[in-house]
Design an enzyme around this catalytic site. Structure first.
Site: not given
Ligand code: GLU
Length: 502
Positions: A260-262, A265, A272
């Protein structure tokens, strides 16, 4: 006759484009190009509550950066347009009505408050076989009541009526035979109160209308398959269903669940394709492009997430991928994402790319640092000298800045302690002996013979020489650097450093 290959990438424009989305687009594209087919970009924007300004343009730009060019799209148009589902809104209602007339769907008038109350009353409430007869819908109300409510424009949705005790199955191009028990699927909404279709109705209607032959989509859409199959059947299109392939998930580096994007991070890497700025919060999430990935490398590494050509070959150009791609070699198992490996692909691609093709981007990187590079010939030489040392395009500036500007400081701890008046004398002599038109090997030869004359080991002099020219302990061969810098600049750097080393 074989059906003409027509595939679609159908993103919902809601924010940043995840690398899994780009891989879906890529596999669709590769399959289309391999079979002389058509690759369509269809924007699935029927959920007005999730509308995000700029997201559609952003997706188009990510695809263009990757070299994945649609044949038909909202921008280009085409024979089967419009390619934005919101613009096809008037066409969906007739399908919903046809399904109702044939007994496969029904109107539901339950208000959001009534649904909330049900959810509170019944844990894990599902609107479906077990509950539908206790709700306010055209199955429980009389015909006259329904007609009156519709005449009053009472807000309502249309739901599919999932059949009892059926087994719905299909053959997935990657997974083989897959089947679903209809008792476990709820009565999904097909048409919303605002008259927009949901994903389920729109996807089926448009895949048919656009004559889609094959569908490659993420594994997360597999649970929707029974609904789509039944809709095809109920709408009377049964036999013409596109062939489906549900692509393996892209997993977190440790293999535990979907990336996931998390995770990005948390672990410090992008997910992306390009940077995305949330128009509401103004927060920007960095993309692969801005981090310094080449599009060729990005596409290459995405292709290898869940696919290989059966050999050890890892580096593929887009035309080679088109040539080699086959759906039979896409694996069922999720593909772990490894950022170090991603950088390895980029490194290989930078090495493979001719300096001429890196020039523009290197100049851009410098411009972003406020430096204008004017001498293309010189810059090309520099690129050739340092490109093997760069993992990311953004490394070019750190790896080559000293070619364009003299070191502002030196790694003095690396020279101090070992520095001596004899070494200073040697460098003064070397500086005085430098002549124009000496090649890198000649510069080295001179360095070594002069060291011998001074009773010094060349090995002890190389590091100080490097620090003089570069400022630090990095870079390509020191004589290559001196040669590229030229005699005047090399002399200048030696004398400035001599003063600093004292
Ligand atoms: N609109 C869906 C998405 O956002 C498309 C799924 C499909 O390809 O059927 O991914």
């Amino acid at each position: 006759m074989e059906k003409k290959v027509r595939v679609r990438f159908a993103p919902s424009p809601t924010g940043g484009l995840h690398l899994g989305g780009v891989r879906t687009a890529l596999f669709n594209y590769l399959f289309a190009k391999k079979h002389n087919g058509t690759f369509i970009l269809r924007v699935e924007d029927t959920d007005q509550t999730r509308f995000v300004a700029g997201a559609e343009e952003y997706i188009a730009s990510c695809l263009a950066w990757c070299g994945i060019h649609p044949d038909e799209s909202p921008e280009l148009g085409g024979e089967f347009g419009p390619y934005r589902q919101s613009e096809r809104k008037p066409g969906y209602r007739k399908y919903a009505e046809q399904l109702i007339a044939d007994g496969y769907a029904y109107y539901a008038f339950d208000t959001p408050e009534e649904l909330d109350a049900k959810r509170k009353e019944i844990p894990n409430f599902l609107y479906g076989q077990a509950s539908r007869m206790g709700m306010r819908n055209s199955l429980t109300l009389s015909e006259a009541e329904v007609a009156a409510l519709l005449a009053q424009n009472m807000p309502h949705v249309v739901r599919i009526k999932m059949p009892e005790d059926e087994n719905v199955s299909f053959v997935d191009m990657i997974r083989g035979h897959v089947s679903f028990d209809t008792n476990l699927v709820d009565d999904k909404v097909l048409l919303k109160a605002d008259g927009m279709p949901t994903y389920h109705l729109a996807v089926v209607a448009d895949d048919r209308a656009m004559q889609i032959s094959h569908i490659f989509r993420g594994e997360e859409w597999l649970p929707s398959a029974p609904i789509h199959i039944l809709l095809w059947r109920y709408l009377g299109w049964g036999d013409e269903m596109p062939k489906w392939a549900h692509l393996p998930l892209i997993l977190k580096p440790d293999g535990n669940g979907k990336l996931s994007k998390r995770d990005g991070d948390r672990l410090g890497f992008p997910v992306y394709a390009q940077s995305w700025t949330d128009p509401k919060t103004g927060d920007t999430t960095k993309g692969f492009r801005e981090l310094g990935f080449m599009p060729e490398a990005f596409v290459n590494l995405l292709a290898m997430l869940g696919w290989n050509d059966g050999t050890d070959k890892e580096i593929f150009t887009l035309p080679e991928l088109i040539e080699s791609f086959s759906i039979e070699r896409v694996s069922k198992a999720g593909a772990k994402f490894d950022f170090e490996k991603a950088k390895w692909y980029n490194h290989e691609w930078i090495k493979l790319t001719a300096a001429e093709n890196l020039l523009a981007v290197v100049k851009e990187e410098y411009a972003a640092e406020g430096m204008v590079l004017n001498d293309d010939n010189y810059t090309l030489k520099v690129i050739d000298l340092i490109k093997d040392r760069c993992n990311l395009l953004t490394d070019f500036v750190t790896q080559s800045k000293y070619f364009f500007t003299a070191p502002a400081e030196y790694d003095l701890p690396a020279v101090k302690g070992k520095w001596s008046p004899e070494k200073a004398t040697f460098f003064t002599a070397y500086l005085n002996g430098l002549e124009d038109n000496q090649s890198a090997p000649e510069l080295e030869e001179k360095f070594k013979s002069l060291a011998a004359e001074h009773n010094l080991k060349p090995g002890e002099l190389m590091l100080p020489f490097r620090i003089m020219l570069v400022g630090g302990k990095f870079g390509p061969g020191v004589f290559d650097i001196a040669f590229a810098l030229g005699v005047a600049e090399t002399k200048k750097r030696i004398s400035s450093a001599l003063a600093a080393f004292e």
